[in-house]
Enzyme design. Structure first.
Site, PDB file in Angstrom:
ATOM      1  N   SER A  14      43.736  24.952  47.671  1.00  0.00           N
ATOM      2  CA  SER A  14      44.557  25.330  46.444  1.00  0.00           C
ATOM      3  C   SER A  14      45.994  25.307  46.580  1.00  0.00           C
ATOM      4  CB  SER A  14      44.016  26.840  46.447  1.00  0.00           C
ATOM      5  OG  SER A  14      45.025  27.472  45.208  1.00  0.00           O
ATOM      6  N   GLY A  18      49.406  32.522  45.330  1.00  0.00           N
ATOM      7  CA  GLY A  18      48.688  33.703  45.218  1.00  0.00           C
ATOM      8  C   GLY A  18      47.438  33.857  45.815  1.00  0.00           C
ATOM      9  N   GLU A  46      41.894  16.228  40.107  1.00  0.00           N
ATOM     10  CA  GLU A  46      41.710  16.637  38.744  1.00  0.00           C
ATOM     11  C   GLU A  46      40.308  17.346  38.568  1.00  0.00           C
ATOM     12  OE1 GLU A  46      41.786  14.415  34.401  1.00  0.00           O
ATOM     13  OE2 GLU A  46      42.503  13.323  35.981  1.00  0.00           O
ATOM     14  N   ASP A  75      36.985  28.324  42.189  1.00  0.00           N
ATOM     15  CA  ASP A  75      36.995  27.947  40.848  1.00  0.00           C
ATOM     16  C   ASP A  75      36.480  29.290  40.124  1.00  0.00           C
ATOM     17  OD1 ASP A  75      38.165  25.711  39.068  1.00  0.00           O
ATOM     18  OD2 ASP A  75      36.171  26.048  38.047  1.00  0.00           O
ATOM     19  N   SER A  76      37.354  29.621  39.000  1.00  0.00           N
ATOM     20  CA  SER A  76      36.894  30.789  38.433  1.00  0.00           C
ATOM     21  C   SER A  76      37.271  30.718  37.037  1.00  0.00           C
ATOM     22  CB  SER A  76      37.599  32.036  39.014  1.00  0.00           C
ATOM     23  OG  SER A  76      38.997  31.716  39.088  1.00  0.00           O
ATOM     24  N   PHE A 166      46.812  39.362  35.805  1.00  0.00           N
ATOM     25  CA  PHE A 166      47.124  38.098  35.315  1.00  0.00           C
ATOM     26  C   PHE A 166      46.200  37.553  34.395  1.00  0.00           C
ATOM     27  CE2 PHE A 166      44.388  35.133  37.531  1.00  0.00           C
ATOM     28  CZ  PHE A 166      43.946  35.920  38.512  1.00  0.00           C
ATOM     29  N   TYR A 168      43.582  36.717  31.760  1.00  0.00           N
ATOM     30  CA  TYR A 168      42.786  37.579  30.749  1.00  0.00           C
ATOM     31  C   TYR A 168      42.575  39.032  31.034  1.00  0.00           C
ATOM     32  CZ  TYR A 168      41.403  33.019  28.870  1.00  0.00           C
ATOM     33  OH  TYR A 168      41.730  31.944  28.345  1.00  0.00           O
TER      34      TYR A 168
HETATM   35  P1  IMP Z   1      41.210  28.294  38.321  1.00  0.00           P
HETATM   36  O1  IMP Z   1      42.391  28.377  38.839  1.00  0.00           O
HETATM   37  O2  IMP Z   1      40.857  26.673  37.685  1.00  0.00           O
HETATM   38  O3  IMP Z   1      40.094  28.861  38.905  1.00  0.00           O
HETATM   39  O4  IMP Z   1      41.492  29.009  36.818  1.00  0.00           O
HETATM   40  C1  IMP Z   1      40.730  30.034  36.479  1.00  0.00           C
HETATM   41  C2  IMP Z   1      41.341  30.808  35.218  1.00  0.00           C
HETATM   42  O5  IMP Z   1      40.277  32.135  34.955  1.00  0.00           O
HETATM   43  C3  IMP Z   1      42.640  31.529  35.593  1.00  0.00           C
HETATM   44  O6  IMP Z   1      43.812  30.564  35.279  1.00  0.00           O
HETATM   45  C4  IMP Z   1      42.533  32.886  34.864  1.00  0.00           C
HETATM   46  O7  IMP Z   1      43.063  32.490  33.634  1.00  0.00           O
HETATM   47  C5  IMP Z   1      41.150  32.868  34.864  1.00  0.00           C
HETATM   48  N1  IMP Z   1      40.867  34.024  35.731  1.00  0.00           N
HETATM   49  C6  IMP Z   1      40.084  34.036  36.919  1.00  0.00           C
HETATM   50  N2  IMP Z   1      40.049  35.168  37.454  1.00  0.00           N
HETATM   51  C7  IMP Z   1      40.523  36.141  36.891  1.00  0.00           C
HETATM   52  C8  IMP Z   1      41.050  37.556  37.042  1.00  0.00           C
HETATM   53  O8  IMP Z   1      40.608  38.012  38.088  1.00  0.00           O
HETATM   54  N3  IMP Z   1      41.809  37.989  36.002  1.00  0.00           N
HETATM   55  C9  IMP Z   1      41.936  37.270  35.070  1.00  0.00           C
HETATM   56  N4  IMP Z   1      42.087  36.203  34.656  1.00  0.00           N
HETATM   57  C10 IMP Z   1      41.310  35.435  35.483  1.00  0.00           C
END
Ligand code: IMP
Length: 207
Positions: A14, A18, A46, A75-76, A166, A168
């Site tokens: 990553s 953070g 990508e 990934d989230s 942060f 949503y």
């Molecule tokens: P990633 O960095 O590609 O995994 O992006 C996932 C996105 O999901 C992040 O940029 C956030 O907008 C959103 N996200 C994931 N976890 C959280 C959370 O705990 N709170 C709020 N938004 C989240």
């Protein structure tokens, strides 16, 4: 059977400082020495996958083969039931915005407003349930990988509330709560979040 992680170096795939800090604190008690892909100078691959698992695997495999060490990626995103699981893997993309020519950035209020606008189109009785998902991929240089998926169920509220957190967080109310993720003390959020759930599964499976 889950392959075990032995004490030693682990690449955190990553570039988000953070996330790296959070993962470092979680893994240090297990004798793991985390190093970030950013510190190693690896480029960010990508995210071309269509599922959280595909994107997490893509990032973990890229770092593991570049470093010759095991690597962990996450990934989230947010899945909204009434929107068929959207924005899902495109959660961060829904916040992409061009502020002025040549300068892009993320606008979370715009993204939350987009979700709310789509819910509003379905009328006042729309199902407001949603979940955050976090998929962790642990990959080894020989190509082996393990996946761990965490979830946090809740519902969406409007208007956004709270200044902590942060993304949503200001519209997400976890099950059993009346406060949004952005109103809950961060330590409490970290104990109940989708990321905490995924890490609990990783710790149970990989050590
Ligand atoms: P990633 O960095 O590609 O995994 O992006 C996932 C996105 O999901 C992040 O940029 C956030 O907008 C959103 N996200 C994931 N976890 C959280 C959370 O705990 N709170 C709020 N938004 C989240």
């Amino acid at each position: 059977m889950t392959r075990k992680l032995t004490p030693g170096k682990l690449v955190i795939a990553s570039h988000n400082a953070g996330k790296v800090r959070e993962i470092r604190a979680l893994l240090e008690p297990y004798g793991i020495e985390p190093i970030s892909a950013g510190d190693l100078g690896f480029p960010e691959p990508e995210e071309t996958g269509t599922t959280f698992a595909e994107n997490a695997l893509l990032k973990a495999h890229a770092s593991a083969s570049a470093a010759g060490l095991p690597a962990l990626a996450d990934d989230s995103g947010l899945e909204v039931a009434a929107l068929g699981g959207r924005p899902g893997v495109y959660t961060a993309d829904w916040a992409e915005r061009q502020w002025f020519e040549g300068a892009n950035g993320r606008d979370w209020y715009m993204a939350m407003g987009k979700v709310e606008g789509l819910l509003a189109e379905q009328g006042p009785d729309v199902d407001r349930s949603a979940r955050f998902v976090c998929t962790l991929a642990l990959a080894w240089p020989d190509g082996h990988a393990e996946l761990f998926e965490g979830r946090a169920e809740g519902r969406l509220t409007w208007p956004p509330r709270g200044a902590l957190g942060f993304g949503y967080d200001p519209v997400f109310v976890p099950v059993g709560n009346i406060l949004t993720y952005a109103e809950i003390d961060p330590a409490e959020k970290h104990a109940i979040s989708h990321r905490a759930d995924a890490f609990a599964k990783l710790v149970a499976g990989a050590f």
